[in-house]
Write a protein that holds these residues in place. Structure first.
Motif, PDB file in Angstrom:
ATOM      1  N   GLN A 184       0.845  -1.191   0.000  1.00 33.19           N
ATOM      2  CA  GLN A 184       0.000   0.000   0.000  1.00 33.19           C
ATOM      3  C   GLN A 184       0.891   1.255   0.000  1.00 33.19           C
ATOM      4  OE1 GLN A 184      -2.959  -0.314   3.123  1.00 33.19           O
ATOM      5  NE2 GLN A 184      -3.239  -2.466   2.739  1.00 33.19           N
ATOM      6  N   TYR A 246      -3.841   1.167  -6.408  1.00 33.86           N
ATOM      7  CA  TYR A 246      -4.688   1.810  -5.408  1.00 33.86           C
ATOM      8  C   TYR A 246      -5.033   3.226  -5.860  1.00 33.86           C
ATOM      9  CZ  TYR A 246      -2.239  -1.643  -2.432  1.00 33.86           C
ATOM     10  OH  TYR A 246      -1.691  -2.782  -1.906  1.00 33.86           O
ATOM     11  N   LEU A 254      -8.423   3.777   0.992  1.00 35.17           N
ATOM     12  CA  LEU A 254      -7.920   3.221  -0.260  1.00 35.17           C
ATOM     13  C   LEU A 254      -9.029   2.598  -1.086  1.00 35.17           C
ATOM     14  CD1 LEU A 254      -4.689   1.314   0.864  1.00 35.17           C
ATOM     15  CD2 LEU A 254      -4.827   3.516  -0.267  1.00 35.17           C
ATOM     16  N   ILE A 256      -8.973  -0.161  -4.047  1.00 34.52           N
ATOM     17  CA  ILE A 256      -8.041  -1.125  -4.613  1.00 34.52           C
ATOM     18  C   ILE A 256      -8.502  -1.506  -6.005  1.00 34.52           C
ATOM     19  CG2 ILE A 256      -6.931  -3.370  -4.304  1.00 34.52           C
ATOM     20  CD1 ILE A 256      -7.502  -3.126  -1.316  1.00 34.52           C
TER      21      ILE A 256
END
Length: 266
Positions: A184, A246, A254, A256
């Motif tokens: 991330q 992301y 976030l 995705i």
């Protein structure tokens, strides 16, 4: 809020479509947002009620293709540079900008600006197939700023300014990032961020606003931005090297890519 808006007039701007909950901001639906407008330094012109958010018809939330929306709001008076840059190839320098509002929304936090260019296009294309299959659709950069929500994390810049000897213009707005699977924005791995070229969508934008935007016409090696009814090619896969894609929305949450779920970036 993370979501940046690039102003195109005193009553409209563009932003990443992934930045808001589409059901809240659906075309013609009930809009429950406001924006804060600032001219320079820590000064704010004020906060304005959003009247509508129009998502691009071909926006694909799984891949972030055509990740753009038009935001219209009650007009304000003030001096602002609304010039849209035609193409990255027409500018000698780029400034990547990131700024956020204070906790009570009455001013700006520290202003981050970074002069720089694009990252290696082959690496950018391996990390994001969307970038690879849409030449001149994005700028790609590996720069980042410290997160205001988590000191162990970083965030992308929000928009890009193109600078030349005789002019400057608003070039691109943050769309999405790609990082090693599981990293991330906090894993410390290599992070690629992609900034959507606004001028490609000039014709679509002009269908929603009263005063058409114009992008500077330059004789450039790479050619101008796309003309006509531009729409990106949607790739079959997200990445060639196993990276996860992301996008950020609202207070650092976030989205995705590839049909994944949203979750907090903490």
């Amino acid at each position: 809020m993370f979501c940046p808006i690039v102003m195109i007039s005193n009553e409209a701007g563009v932003m990443a479509a992934s930045c808001v909950d589409r059901e809240k901001g659906q075309d013609g639906g009930s809009v429950e947002f406001s924006i804060s407008v600032g001219l320079s330094g820590s000064e704010l012109v004020g906060t304005f009620e959003v009247e509508d958010i129009a998502f691009h018809d071909d926006y694909d939330p799984d891949t972030f293709a055509n990740n753009i929306a038009i935001v219209t709001f009650k007009p304000y008076s003030g001096v602002h540079n609304y010039a849209i840059a035609m193409s990255p190839h027409g500018y000698t320098e780029f400034t990547f900008v990131h700024r956020t509002l204070t906790a009570n929304n009455d001013g700006w936090n520290d202003y981050y600006a970074r002069a720089g260019g694009t990252a290696d296009e082959n690496e950018c294309g391996q990390a994001s197939t969307l970038f690879k299959e849409n030449p001149n659709g994005f700028m790609c950069n590996k720069g980042s700023v410290p997160s205001m929500w988590n000191k162990d994390c970083v965030l992308p810049y929000k928009y890009v300014i193109g600078d030349a000897e005789d002019s400057s213009g608003q070039l691109a707005i943050y769309s999405h990032s790609s990082a090693p699977d599981g990293d991330q924005f906090c894993g410390g791995g290599e992070l690629f961020s992609y900034y959507l070229i606004i001028a490609n969508y000039a014709e679509w934008i002009n269908g929603y606003i009263d005063t058409p935007i114009t992008a500077p016409q330059k004789e450039v090696n790479g050619g101008p931005a796309a003309t006509g009814d531009y729409s990106m090619t949607i790739p079959d896969t997200m990445s060639e090297n196993g990276y996860t894609t992301y996008s950020l929305y609202e207070a650092g949450e976030l989205r995705i890519g590839g049909g994944g779920d949203s979750k907090n970036n903490d």
